[in-house]
Design a protein around this motif. Structure first.
Motif, PDB file in Angstrom:
ATOM      1  N   THR A  19       0.935  -1.123  -0.047  1.00 11.00           N
ATOM      2  CA  THR A  19       0.173  -0.027   0.011  1.00 11.00           C
ATOM      3  C   THR A  19       0.882   1.147   0.046  1.00 11.00           C
ATOM      4  O   THR A  19       0.442   2.242  -0.529  1.00 11.00           O
ATOM      5  N   GLY A  20       1.942   1.162   0.385  1.00  6.93           N
ATOM      6  CA  GLY A  20       3.040   2.471   0.487  1.00  6.93           C
ATOM      7  C   GLY A  20       4.074   2.486  -0.748  1.00  6.93           C
ATOM      8  O   GLY A  20       4.828   3.236  -0.885  1.00  6.93           O
ATOM      9  N   LEU A  21       3.837   1.449  -1.649  1.00  7.08           N
ATOM     10  CA  LEU A  21       4.813   1.622  -2.780  1.00  7.08           C
ATOM     11  C   LEU A  21       4.994   2.477  -3.623  1.00  7.08           C
ATOM     12  O   LEU A  21       5.887   3.033  -3.925  1.00  7.08           O
ATOM     13  N   HIS A  22       3.765   3.024  -4.171  1.00  2.00           N
ATOM     14  CA  HIS A  22       3.916   4.193  -4.987  1.00  2.00           C
ATOM     15  C   HIS A  22       4.323   5.352  -4.445  1.00  2.00           C
ATOM     16  O   HIS A  22       5.011   6.132  -5.023  1.00  2.00           O
ATOM     17  N   GLU A  23       4.029   5.610  -3.207  1.00  6.42           N
ATOM     18  CA  GLU A  23       4.956   6.842  -2.269  1.00  6.42           C
ATOM     19  C   GLU A  23       6.158   6.719  -2.258  1.00  6.42           C
ATOM     20  O   GLU A  23       7.051   7.471  -2.237  1.00  6.42           O
ATOM     21  N   ALA A  24       6.568   5.386  -2.003  1.00  4.50           N
ATOM     22  CA  ALA A  24       7.882   5.102  -1.631  1.00  4.50           C
ATOM     23  C   ALA A  24       8.961   5.256  -3.080  1.00  4.50           C
ATOM     24  O   ALA A  24       9.937   5.670  -3.077  1.00  4.50           O
ATOM     25  N   ILE A  25       8.296   4.924  -4.218  1.00  2.00           N
ATOM     26  CA  ILE A  25       8.987   5.045  -5.469  1.00  2.00           C
ATOM     27  C   ILE A  25       9.334   6.570  -5.679  1.00  2.00           C
ATOM     28  O   ILE A  25      10.585   6.882  -6.309  1.00  2.00           O
ATOM     29  N   GLN A  26       8.410   7.333  -5.321  1.00  2.00           N
ATOM     30  CA  GLN A  26       8.843   8.744  -5.474  1.00  2.00           C
ATOM     31  C   GLN A  26       9.810   9.352  -4.384  1.00  2.00           C
ATOM     32  O   GLN A  26      10.597  10.038  -4.533  1.00  2.00           O
TER      33      GLN A  26
END
Length: 308
Positions: free
Chosen positions: A79-86
């Protein structure tokens, strides 16, 4: 290429476990934990502990400019992957190798869309029985990281470089030349174990012995086996038995992250597990009743969280 600078995002069970291991075997200044300012403040005030030892971590915020990492480890929840990618953009350079420790079968492809699949090695974390409560992690078995290229049968220079680095830092690992199959095998185990232990509100011991929980777990795993053939991963009965042996070696008192989420009344990765299985079942025309049941049970449990 040599690996000197390492960055990690995500201090859940796996981030702490492997971060702590690396911190004991490489210069402190070369290991960076990426976190926002509020998290950093909490980590510094309360500490982060692994088997009773306070972790010696250097923290950096996503906004800080820095030398790119030679190795970037992404250990957040899905659930936190897209935020982590940035958040890791300053840590990715031309020669950065990216490892994803996430569950599921899709994180590598998602990361690759932003940074290029040529930077991503496929990876599976397996065999650990870590339990995280608050800021404290405990484990009996560290497990290992299995990694390799997406293309089967290939052992590249960067695979050898990472293996050499893990030798130096005493991180248990295995190089696998069929990572897509390994990824699906771990997914099969997660789908069975994580969800079943969560629904039965128990621990690994519950599914290591014969009974309703183990039967439910194996039924859910077999549905992933059926889907793997349609997806070209071809999980076999031999693979199922291998993963059951991996499960059998874990501490009976340990429990997977989803069970820990249910205990803490946190929303889980159920959509990543049975949610994915049910959707793939519809796509490929494969029946998935065990996963449908697990999905409904966990969603029902989570539906009560907002009332607490």
């Amino acid at each position: 290429m040599t690996i000197r600078k390492v960055s990690i995002i995500g201090l859940g069970a796996l981030g702490i476990l492997f971060g702590h291991q690396l911190s004991k075997n490489m210069p402190a200044a070369d290991l960076r934990i990426i976190a926002d300012q509020n998290r950093i403040r909490r980590y510094l005030e309360e500490g982060v502990y692994c088997n009773g030892e306070r972790c010696n971590f250097q923290y950096v915020t996503p906004e800080e400019s820095c030398e790119p990492a030679d190795l970037l480890i992404i250990a957040v929840k899905f659930t936190g992957l897209h935020e982590a990618i940035q958040a890791v953009k300053h840590h990715v350079g031309e020669n950065t190798c990216i490892l994803s420790l996430l569950n599921g079968i899709s994180s590598e492809e998602i990361i690759g869309k932003t940074y290029g699949l040529d930077k991503v090695l496929y990876c599976v974390a397996q065999g650990m029985d870590a339990v995280k409560v608050g800021n404290k992690l405990t484990y009996d078995h560290m497990g290992m990281l299995c990694f390799g290229e997406k293309e089967p049968g290939v052992i590249s220079e960067r695979v050898n470089t990472l293996a050499e680095f893990f030798d130096q830092t005493k991180v248990p690992y295995q190089v696998d030349q069929d990572m897509v199959k390994r990824l699906w095998g771990k997914f099969m185990l997660n789908v069975g174990v994580n969800q079943t232990v969560a629904v039965f509100e128990s621990n690994y011991g519950e599914v290591q012995q014969e009974g309703p929980a183990r039967s439910m777990m194996i039924s859910a795993m077999r549905e992933v086996m059926d889907l793997s053939e349609k997806a070209g991963a071809f999980i076999t009965e031999e693979d199922l038995n291998y993963w059951l042996r991996v499960l059998g070696a874990l501490s009976p008192n340990g429990k997977p992250s989803m069970a820990q989420d249910v205990e803490a009344k946190r929303f889980s990765e159920v959509d990543l597990f049975s949610g994915t299985v049910v959707e793939l079942g519809k796509k490929f025309g494969v029946r998935t009743p065990a996963n449908q049941t697990l999905y409904e049970r966990i969603k029902q449990m989570e539906s009560h969280y907002t009332h607490i």
